[in-house]
Design an enzyme around this catalytic site. Structure first.
Site, PDB file in Angstrom:
ATOM      1  N   ASP A  47       0.812  -1.226   0.000  1.00 12.62           N
ATOM      2  CA  ASP A  47       0.000   0.000   0.000  1.00 12.62           C
ATOM      3  C   ASP A  47       0.844   1.275   0.000  1.00 12.62           C
ATOM      4  O   ASP A  47       0.653   2.159   0.859  1.00 12.62           O
ATOM      5  CB  ASP A  47      -0.922   0.020   1.234  1.00 12.62           C
ATOM      6  CG  ASP A  47      -1.689  -1.278   1.439  1.00 12.62           C
ATOM      7  OD1 ASP A  47      -2.168  -1.828   0.431  1.00 12.62           O
ATOM      8  OD2 ASP A  47      -1.819  -1.714   2.598  1.00 12.62           O
ATOM      9  N   GLU A 213     -11.506   0.033  -3.096  1.00 17.33           N
ATOM     10  CA  GLU A 213     -10.691   0.576  -2.008  1.00 17.33           C
ATOM     11  C   GLU A 213      -9.449   1.239  -2.613  1.00 17.33           C
ATOM     12  O   GLU A 213      -9.361   1.438  -3.816  1.00 17.33           O
ATOM     13  CB  GLU A 213     -10.290  -0.544  -1.042  1.00 17.33           C
ATOM     14  CG  GLU A 213      -9.453  -1.644  -1.692  1.00 17.33           C
ATOM     15  CD  GLU A 213      -9.095  -2.788  -0.755  1.00 17.33           C
ATOM     16  OE1 GLU A 213      -9.630  -2.856   0.364  1.00 17.33           O
ATOM     17  OE2 GLU A 213      -8.272  -3.640  -1.168  1.00 17.33           O
TER      18      GLU A 213
END
Ligand code: FUB
Length: 333
Positions: A47, A213
């Site tokens: 991420d 997301e």
């Protein structure tokens, strides 16, 4: 690396002579990319939120454990580089479960921005809270200035039917800061000047097709680009899709795919300009797969970066993933 830069320079010089175009609409061969993926070998990370501060590129990822079998991440590191080849691990910069009174589990994808010489780390915990931590330096130490989350799944106006995660903060040219966040439903708040409070309103973004997301906002030539992971409830593995608008709050128009699915299952990225080039940061399972072939462990992820190219009309060309085992083999043998 120098050889590759030479190839790219040759392509651009040829274009300048009118023989071809540097902005071909077909995917560009990744000629200027050094063989460097995965970026880090000593640690699992995912991420990645990439930002430039002064001359340095800083990457704030989440931290997958070496023995991970669940998404039970608990601390944050930051990594910096000035050449995208040599990385400095600044160590742990924040531990939400030890440094706040309210965060209990799941320290997932963070983001960090600088404003007026202070650094603000935004992080999700417990799949329901978004916290903010502050530091005078990009590499910490960070502390919790509020004693409570900045925003939670049950805050007035938030719409979320799954995990409330993945904050991304973008500061527009007029100084207004926005925090994009959520899963399944993209939410956005306008942060106040202090960066640790907001105006009380939650905006639901329109036109973010198949949003799942990993939301990321960047701006180029007055166009607002909202990119995000678009799976996994639409019959395909998560890809990074993007849409555009002429305002940070939309409405957005779907434009296409920035990155195809990756071998880690989850897909999460950031887009940043550094030293004149645009880069896509993302994660894969390359390092874990090399270390334990055949064992697909989607929670031992490793960082990657590849060049990102725009077409003349401002649309983004799909990024070609590069995988390179040279560094890993050197480490293992
Ligand atoms: O790394 C934990 C979670 O997996 C992130 O918050 C999501 O974006 C996905 O990458």
């Amino acid at each position: 690396m120098h050889h590759n830069h030479t190839i790219q320079l040759t392509l651009c010089l040829t274009a300048a002579m009118g023989l071809t175009s540097c902005h071909n609409t077909a995917p560009q061969p990744q000629t200027s990319v050094p063989s460097h993926n995965p970026l880090l070998l000593h640690s699992y990370a995912a991420d990645p939120s990439a930002h430039v501060y002064h001359d340095t590129l800083w990457v704030y990822p989440s931290h997958d454990k070496t023995d991970a079998c669940r998404f039970d991440m608990e601390d944050y590191h930051v990594y910096s580089t000035t050449d995208l080849e040599h990385w400095h691990d600044h160590g742990i910069i924040f531990r939400p479960f030890e440094q706040t009174t309210w965060a209990k589990e799941a320290a997932w994808a963070p983001d960090c921005v600088e404003r007026n010489g202070k650094f603000y780390l935004y992080y999700p915990t417990d799949k329901r809270h978004i916290g903010v931590a502050v530091s005078d330096r990009p590499d910490g130490p960070f502390h919790d200035p509020l004693g409570h989350p900045l925003l939670s799944i049950d805050s007035p106006g938030v719409v979320c039917d799954r995990d409330f995660i993945d904050p991304c903060v973008f500061i527009d040219d007029d100084g207004q800061a926005y925090m994009y966040v959520g899963q399944n439903t993209p939410c956005c708040i306008r942060l106040n000047e202090d960066m640790i409070s907001y105006d009380g309103q939650v905006h639901l973004l329109e036109g973010v097709t198949e949003f799942f997301e990993a939301i990321w906002m960047h701006k180029r030539d007055s166009i607002y680009y909202l990119s995000y992971s678009d799976g996994p409830f639409h019959g395909h593995q998560p890809r990074i899709s993007y849409c555009t608008a002429d305002h940070p709050l939309g409405p957005f128009t779907y434009r296409g795919i920035v990155l195809d699915s990756v071998n880690s299952g989850t897909n999460h990225h950031s887009i940043v300009q550094y030293q004149g080039d645009w880069w896509l940061f993302y994660h894969t399972s390359d390092l874990s797969l090399y270390r334990t072939p055949g064992e697909h462990n989607g929670v031992r992820r490793s960082l990657a970066a590849d060049r990102l190219y725009y077409n003349p009309d401002g649309t983004i060309q799909q990024v070609v993933q590069t995988h390179d085992s040279t560094k890993i083999k050197q480490e293992l043998h």
